[in-house]
Design an enzyme around this catalytic site. Structure first.
Site, PDB file in Angstrom:
ATOM      1  N   HIS B  61       0.849  -1.206   0.000  1.00  0.00           N
ATOM      2  CA  HIS B  61       0.000   0.000   0.000  1.00  0.00           C
ATOM      3  C   HIS B  61       0.878   1.247   0.000  1.00  0.00           C
ATOM      4  CE1 HIS B  61      -3.967   1.888   1.627  1.00  0.00           C
ATOM      5  NE2 HIS B  61      -3.253   2.794   0.984  1.00  0.00           N
ATOM      6  N   HIS B 180     -10.473   0.846   1.637  1.00  0.00           N
ATOM      7  CA  HIS B 180     -10.188   1.820   2.699  1.00  0.00           C
ATOM      8  C   HIS B 180     -11.533   2.017   3.398  1.00  0.00           C
ATOM      9  CE1 HIS B 180      -8.858   6.146   3.875  1.00  0.00           C
ATOM     10  NE2 HIS B 180     -10.144   6.097   4.166  1.00  0.00           N
ATOM     11  N   ASP B 306       1.332   2.667   3.838  1.00  0.00           N
ATOM     12  CA  ASP B 306       0.476   3.712   3.264  1.00  0.00           C
ATOM     13  C   ASP B 306       1.316   4.942   2.900  1.00  0.00           C
ATOM     14  OD1 ASP B 306      -1.706   5.106   2.367  1.00  0.00           O
ATOM     15  OD2 ASP B 306      -2.636   5.388   4.327  1.00  0.00           O
TER      16      ASP B 306
END
Lengths: 309, 429
Positions: B61, B180, B306
């Site tokens: 991610h 998400h 992320d």
């Protein structure tokens, strides 16, 4: 007299009891200046104060401006809209430009919580937070404390009820910090949608009914309800709000006989406060608040300029 | 070039290997693994005594910002950050400008990644056109172009019927769907975790239930449609509970969390430092405890950072206007190693969450050191003390709340397809 060892006034949360007392005592000593024929002293001659207002304000901006002028400081007002902040010049660039002009104090009002902190971290000048989002409004809490002290002779031990949209209220937060530090018992009230989560951890009691909150209160502070919050379903209608949270002749009897009623303004007459309470000199100290506001802001400008008479 | 990695502790969770061994790399593949492999003269020998040889780490991610937002990151700079952080493979989210919702964008990303020639870059395609939550993208075409998963990233699929169809349609191609989880109605206007700190800071809150409600909903949709779903960056105790329960019921649900969600709480926001602004927001201490439990008991399969690089103009503004995200690739391993230092995860389990587990979720033939597999290898010095300095980041995004933090352990060499793409062995700490 001691000095204020602070560069900025960002919030009451960071203030000590000694600092609050110093500001209140300094403000009290300035009250008299506003009663003179010639309402001006040369104390801050040659100093400049910039009022940088990103949010509409009549009372606070005027109050800071008059405070500066009564001390002979040069005051400059800048009104900016936050929309141009998003699209145009950043707060950082505005700050650096202002800094380059070398003022002494910048007073900032901004709709974004934390904006004064950002400014303070960027410039060497003293910053006064004149209200940032729902965070703090320290000069308002100081003038409120000054008013309570003047009317009640003390703050410690009093029961103070704050009623209304606590969630969105910077006045509530600053007052909770200040009044708690000064030894008052603070309670808040409003429908549960207006009570921010975990506010109990700030040391306040929470009520959802007006009557419970104001019972035996020494001070009742009503907060402004903003109509636009209705869209967020914080409350269904002004009509219903007024029916249950408006301070009026009936419910005020639940408070102590010598209760004082405060409002940071601007008032919605008939919504959070009935006109006959707002105008009743036996209860209302709302105009004293405004008068004390000038003195408190004079004290802040003076103390931040290094004053120690 | 042939390489012989000598004397390291080799940890390959996919084969349950944890032993002192030598690893021979030839022609981009793992040639041999064993004790005391002797080197022929054409082999470059690297002495790795005291080091750990791990399957190349995979971050499933990341945001590489190209095309469209090159001032934040490019595929080349993001790939450089990846290998410097110990990652041999990264999967990049589709929220570029334009969104990666069609073959040409996917092909562009792959071409740029090949030109950068550092890490393996796996594009993730958008679920809906423009990630606007209305019309499905062409999953087949995107898969043929090279996407390995689908997600609408920070614009979660709010329409439950659309998610149902996306899960069903993707299942026929065996494409994982990554969600998400954030109910935008519940989080609307929020800037940080709802709770005491939001209250005292006067910032609008994002309640934990904004995440929990959508995790619950998505698990139910995956269960009903008999499909699989992957939950991105879990940040709440409630989500951990829901995922644990789903796994116990045998559902095909996987989940990741990010280092900041087991390292930082919303208490860190007190100075309005925008480097702490992330989505989902930093939560409470009890959420951190639950995330650590979820990592330890296997509820959370993967750690992904992320990686969200931003330019200074995105962060040096009022908190309300600041962009969400942390430039994370170069701190992810160091922060994750704290889970081992603190006794929460044994090293093989930690490495599994950063290699073979994300490979399994994404159907990648990666994350192992079997003979004949691609020689993607991360060499880790697990005890090396270092201090995070954003100025040394390879990423264009210098937005890190970890700047100045002391960490213990990091990647010292990253080998991709048999080639050394990052070598920090010579650098003195």
């Amino acid at each position: 007299m001691m000095k204020l060892e602070k560069k900025d006034i960002l919030g009451i949360r960071e203030m000590t009891v000694d600092e609050i007392n110093l500001i209140l005592e300094t403000a009290e000593s300035f009250l008299e200046i506003s009663t003179r024929d010639i309402k001006k002293v040369p104390t801050l001659r040659g100093k400049s104060v910039i009022n940088l207002f990103y949010e509409a304000s009549t009372r606070t901006r005027t109050s800071f401006e008059i405070a500066g002028k009564r001390l002979s400081a040069d005051t400059i007002n800048i009104s900016a809209s936050t929309s141009s902040v998003v699209k145009g010049e950043t707060l950082i660039d505005t700050a650096r430009n202002l800094e380059a002009m070398n003022p002494d104090i910048i007073v900032i009002r901004h709709s974004a919580a934390g904006a004064p902190h950002l400014l303070a971290s960027l410039v060497s000048q003293s910053i006064i937070n004149a209200g940032d989002g729902a965070h703090e409004h320290p000069s308002q809490a100081l003038l409120d404390m000054m008013t309570i002290k003047a009317k009640k002779g003390k703050i410690a031990g009093l029961k103070v009820a704050l009623v209304g949209d606590i969630l969105h209220s910077r006045v509530a937060r600053s007052n909770i910090y200040g009044l708690s530090k000064m030894g008052a018992q603070v309670v808040v009230a409003g429908p549960a949608t207006m009570i921010p989560r975990d506010i109990e951890r700030m040391g306040v009691k929470v009520y959802t009914k007006l009557d419970d909150a104001i019972a035996d209160a020494d001070v009742v502070m009503m907060l402004r309800i903003q109509l636009e919050r209705q869209k967020q379903n914080i409350f269904p209608s002004l009509r219903e709000y007024a029916q249950h949270y408006c301070l009026n002749r009936n419910n005020i009897k639940l408070a102590k006989d010598d209760v004082i009623v405060m409002h940071p303004g601007p008032m919605n007459r008939g919504v959070e406060i009935s006109p006959d309470i707002a105008d009743d000199p036996n209860y209302s100290v709302i105009l004293d608040q405004v008068n004390n506001g000038v003195a408190v802001r004079m004290a802040l400008l003076y103390l931040l300029s290094g004053g120690n008479e | 070039m042939k390489l012989l990695l000598k004397g390291a502790r080799v940890i390959d969770p996919s084969q349950k290997i944890d032993a002192r061994m030598d690893v021979l790399i030839e022609e981009g593949k793992i040639g041999a693994c064993g004790t005391a492999i002797t080197a022929s003269p054409d082999v470059k020998v690297i002495d790795l005594t005291g080091m750990i040889v791990s399957p190349g780490l995979i971050d499933m991610h990341v945001h590489l910002r190209e095309p469209g937002l090159e001032y934040k990151e490019t595929i080349a700079s993001g790939s450089a950050a990846a290998v410097a952080g110990g990652f041999t493979s990264i999967a990049c989210m589709p929220n570029t400008e334009p969104v990666n919702d069609n073959r040409s964008i996917t092909e562009f990303i792959r071409r740029k990644a090949a030109e950068a020639n550092l890490a393996n870059v796996y594009p993730i395609g958008a679920i809906s056109i423009g990630s606007e939550g209305r019309q499905l993208t062409e999953f087949w075409d995107l898969k043929e172009a090279g996407i390995i998963a689908l997600s609408d990233d920070g614009k979660p699929v709010m329409d439950a019927a659309l998610l149902r169809r996306a899960l069903e349609y993707a299942s026929s191609l065996d494409l994982p769907v990554i969600q998400h989880c954030e109910d935008k109605n519940l989080s609307g206007g929020g800037l940080m975790n709802e709770g005491y700190y939001a209250t005292i800071l006067g910032l609008p809150g994002i309640p934990a239930i904004a995440e929990d409600v959508m995790v619950a909903r998505d698990i139910l949709i995956a269960e009903y449609t008999r499909t699989r779903i992957h939950i991105a960056h879990v940040s709440t105790a409630g989500a951990v509970l829901l995922i644990r329960d789903a796994k116990a019921r045998g559902l095909n649900v996987t989940a990741e969390t990010a280092p900041h969600y087991f390292t930082l709480t919303d208490e860190s926001l007190q100075e309005y430092d925008t480097n702490y602004k992330v989505s989902p927001p930093l939560r409470s201490a009890s959420d951190i405890a639950a995330i650590k439990e979820g990592l330890a008991d296997g509820t959370l399969d993967a750690i992904a950072c992320d990686h969200a690089p931003h330019g200074r103009t995105d962060k040096e503004v009022e908190f309300e206007y600041a962009a969400n995200g942390i430039s994370g690739l170069e701190t992810s391993l160091g922060l994750s190693l704290n889970l081992w230092h603190d006794g929460i995860l044994p090293l093989p389990e930690l490495i599994a969450k950063m290699s073979c587990n994300p490979a399994r979720i994404l159907n990648l033939d990666k994350g192992r050191l079997a003979i004949g597999s691609d020689a993607d290898i991360t060499i880790i010095n697990p005890d090396l003390p270092w201090i995070v300095d954003v100025k040394s980041f390879h990423s264009r995004g210098k937005n890190s709340p970890f700047h100045g933090r002391s960490l213990k352990g990091r990647a010292v060499m990253t080998i991709v397809g048999g080639d050394i793409k990052y070598n920090g062995l010579a650098e003195k700490p």
